[in-house]
Structure formats: C-alpha cells, structure tokens
Design an enzyme around this catalytic site. Structure first.
Site, PDB file in Angstrom:
ATOM      1  CB  CYS A 272      39.574  43.471  28.527  1.00 20.27           C
ATOM      2  SG  CYS A 272      40.017  43.075  30.229  1.00 20.27           S
TER       3      CYS A 272
ATOM      4  NE  ARG B 165      42.896  42.874  26.546  1.00 21.47           N
ATOM      5  CZ  ARG B 165      42.186  42.197  25.665  1.00 21.47           C
ATOM      6  NH1 ARG B 165      42.217  42.563  24.407  1.00 21.47           N
ATOM      7  NH2 ARG B 165      41.451  41.172  26.039  1.00 21.47           N
TER       8      ARG B 165
ATOM      9  CG  ASP C 292      44.736  38.914  25.684  1.00 22.25           C
ATOM     10  OD1 ASP C 292      45.431  39.189  26.689  1.00 22.25           O
ATOM     11  OD2 ASP C 292      43.897  37.997  25.670  1.00 22.25           O
TER      12      ASP C 292
HETATM   13  P1  4NP Z   1      42.491  40.711  29.633  1.00 24.16           P
HETATM   14  O1  4NP Z   1      43.580  39.553  29.377  1.00 24.16           O
HETATM   15  O2  4NP Z   1      41.270  40.355  28.805  1.00 24.16           O
HETATM   16  O3  4NP Z   1      43.185  41.930  29.131  1.00 24.16           O
HETATM   17  O4  4NP Z   1      42.228  40.721  31.106  1.00 24.16           O
HETATM   18  C1  4NP Z   1      43.286  38.196  29.533  1.00 24.16           C
HETATM   19  C2  4NP Z   1      43.381  37.623  30.766  1.00 24.16           C
HETATM   20  C3  4NP Z   1      43.116  36.273  30.927  1.00 24.16           C
HETATM   21  C4  4NP Z   1      42.741  35.512  29.841  1.00 24.16           C
HETATM   22  C5  4NP Z   1      42.638  36.095  28.602  1.00 24.16           C
HETATM   23  C6  4NP Z   1      42.898  37.438  28.446  1.00 24.16           C
HETATM   24  N1  4NP Z   1      42.492  34.139  29.981  1.00 24.16           N
HETATM   25  O5  4NP Z   1      42.207  33.468  28.992  1.00 24.16           O
HETATM   26  O6  4NP Z   1      42.562  33.612  31.112  1.00 24.16           O
END
Ligand code: 4NP
Length: 154
Positions: free
Chosen positions: A7, A13, A124
């Site tokens: 991800c 995710r 997300d």
């Molecule tokens: P992930 O979620 O891609 O599912 O781990 C996110 C976690 C952090 C961020 C974006 C998406 N961020 O911009 O910090």
C-alpha cells in the site's frame, strides 16, 4: 511461494492484508507460503501499524503488533511470486519500477481476486473514521480467502 502486500504507508492496509493471510496460513498449516508487506512511500518506515488498524485486527482475532513498515524496493520483484497492490496508485507506482514482463506479471490489484478485472481499490482508511478500518478488514478477509483457495491450496 512468497506473497507481498503493498500500500502507500505500510501502516494500515498492507499490514492487515499480511496479518490476515499470515493467520490463515498458520491456521491451515500452509508452511510452504511466506508473506510480507511494504509501502510505496518511505513516510512511516520503521513504525508499527496504525493504532486503529491494530485495534481492529485484534477485535477480529488477528495480531499485527509485531509488524514494522518498510519501503518497497525493486529487489522485491526477485523475492516474491505475487505482489498485490491495494489501489491503482500503488499499482502504478510498483509497475513503474518493474523492468521486465516477468516482473510486471507479478503485480496484481488485490480485489481483482474477488471481482476480476474490476480494478476496485481497498480504500485508504488513514484520514477517515474507525468504521473504515473494519471495512478494510472485511474486504481483505474476503480477498485472502480467494488467495488461499487459488494459490495456496491449488
Ligand atoms: P496505508 O495508509 O497506505 O494503508 O498504510 C496510509 C498511511 C499513511 C499515509 C497515507 C496512507 N500518510 O499519508 O501518511
């Protein structure tokens, strides 16, 4: 067989995708399959999964407290047989690093295992409410059931 979940941050995710699959592999005694996860960004490298994702995991009988975020690297194309992207942006970022057709063939949108060719995203949950985390869990629970049937048992 080695499966990588990817991800953006590797704190929501993809760690829960890894955690659910890991639990099912353990429960089924499928020791020939290994799983890992990574983020396309370096934003959260070294961090444990998001507290809300860890809580949702535990409520559903899955423990991901031990996981730590790392960034996707091109060498992952050598180490993994299947690389699952959670959304189109992750998919495009991974594909931009692929150098051969063989590497490109390894990259798939994970929800296409449930609804082939739909290119649906695992949303997300980072900026939303707590219910988003259970929704992510449910989507990945379903997708990992298909993965077990198709690639692990098959
Ligand atoms: P992930 O979620 O891609 O599912 O781990 C996110 C976690 C952090 C961020 C974006 C998406 N961020 O911009 O910090």
């Amino acid at each position: 067989m080695k499966i990588l979940m990817v991800c953006l941050g590797n704190i929501c995710r993809s760690p829960i995708a890894e955690g659910i699959l890991r639990q099912k592999l353990k429960d089924g005694g499928f020791s020939h399959v290994a799983t890992d996860s990574a983020g396309t960004s370096a934003f959260h490298v070294g961090e444990a999964p998001d507290r809300r994702m860890r809580a949702t995991a535990k409520q559903n009988g899955v423990d991901i407290d031990d996981l730590r975020a790392r960034q996707f690297v091109p060498a992952d194309f050598d180490h993994f047989d299947i690389i699952y992207a959670m959304d189109q942006s992750n998919y495009n970022n991974i594909m931009s690093l692929a150098q051969t057709e063989d590497e490109k063939d390894k990259v798939k949108m994970i929800l296409n295992e449930v609804n082939p060719s739909s290119n649906e995203a695992v949303p997300d949950p980072y900026y939303g409410g707590d219910e988003g985390f259970q929704h992510v869990f449910d989507l990945l629970d379903e997708a990992t059931d298909v993965i077990i049937e198709k690639y692990v048992k098959g």
